[in-house]
Write an enzyme that holds these catalytic residues in place. Structure first.
Site, PDB file in Angstrom:
ATOM      1  CB  SER A 165      -0.941   0.013   1.206  1.00  0.00           C
ATOM      2  OG  SER A 165      -0.223   0.142   2.404  1.00  0.00           O
TER       3      SER A 165
ATOM      4  CE  LYS B 260      -2.769   2.126   4.850  1.00  0.00           C
ATOM      5  NZ  LYS B 260      -2.666   1.245   3.666  1.00  0.00           N
TER       6      LYS B 260
END
Length: 277
Positions: free
Chosen positions: A41, A118
């Site tokens: 990701s 993230k």
């Protein structure tokens, strides 16, 4: 005499082990936490198999600073809330400082408690919207410039053996898997690479207003990231409370392109001590 010597040796060994565990516990709780990248990701900033230490001093300490011990093979699943859940709920931090936009951060998923990594895109009070894959921050587009193609081999990656997703369609094992690369520049001047596979549902969203004391996160591999664009009620990350932040990812120690970190012959020589930007 022999029995006394053996007993003394055993006691010294036990003391050494206990001291080592205490030192490791303090190190892991208050200074740095090891983190292995299991998914794609955050490509290409972080690759599957990157091994890094998370700086817990960067934002101060909360219940999330306590260690998690998760070893599925042995049925061990003890997370930070099991150790320090009594301190959860105030959305505050000891010696706390706030993340900056653009920081790459490890946090506990507000629902599942699992560690995610993230990039901080939205700060408290910000409005965020995504239109045709471009972020609109507080009413202004975050600029993207084309940066060629990201190329990887279509192969099983990491211990989970996941296959990458490609902009050039369904390619066979061993073939080139391509993604579009863009350089994204935040208002503060931070630059990083984001990847695009194609048109996806999350390329267009409504307007999110980040609540006070919470943050909005996105993955750099935009079309292959479960992040704040999906609310918690829909099994996404949603907004992340300040107290759920673990720390900042500063530097990759080493990286393995194989199925195990122990397979040293698969380590990527160009990623030793690489800064996370």
């Amino acid at each position: 005499m022999l029995g006394s010597a053996v007993w003394a040796s055993i006691k010294e060994t036990v003391k050494t082990v206990v001291y080592a565990l205490l030192i490791a516990g303090v190190f892991r709780t208050f200074l740095f936490q090891p983190f292995w990248i299991p998914s794609g990701s955050m490509k290409e900033t972080l690759l599957i198999g990157d091994f890094l230490f998370v700086n817990k001093m960067a934002y101060g300490y909360s219940y999330a600073s306590c260690p998690s011990i998760i070893i599925p093979r042995f049925g061990i699943d003890v997370d930070a809330e099991d150790f320090c859940g009594v301190f959860k709920g105030g959305n505050d931090r000891l010696m706390g400082s706030e993340p900056e936009r653009g920081d790459v951060v490890v946090f506990r998923h507000p629902v599942t408690g699992r560690d995610f990594i993230k990039r901080v895109i939205g700060l408290p009070g910000d409005t965020i919207q995504v239109q045709e894959g471009v972020i609109i921050l507080n009413g202004t587009e975050i600029p993207q410039t084309e940066a060629g193609l990201f190329t990887e081999t279509m192969e099983h990656q990491g211990s989970a053996g996941n296959l990458p997703r490609c902009a050039n369609g369904a390619v066979g094992l061993g073939a080139e898997c391509l993604k579009q690369r863009f350089t994204e520049t935040l208002p503060e001047g931070t630059q990083y690479t984001v990847l695009n596979i194609g048109d996806r549902d999350l390329d267009n969203t409504g307007i999110f207003t980040v609540p006070e004391g919470q943050y909005f996160f996105m993955g750099d591999n935009r079309d292959n990231s479960s992040d704040s664009r999906v609310p918690q009620i829909s099994r996404g990350v949603g907004f992340v409370p300040y107290e759920d932040i673990v720390g900042r990812a500063d530097r990759i120690m080493f990286s393995s392109s194989g199925r195990s970190l122990l397979a040293f012959w698969t380590w990527r020589s160009d990623r030793y001590f690489k800064a996370v930007e």
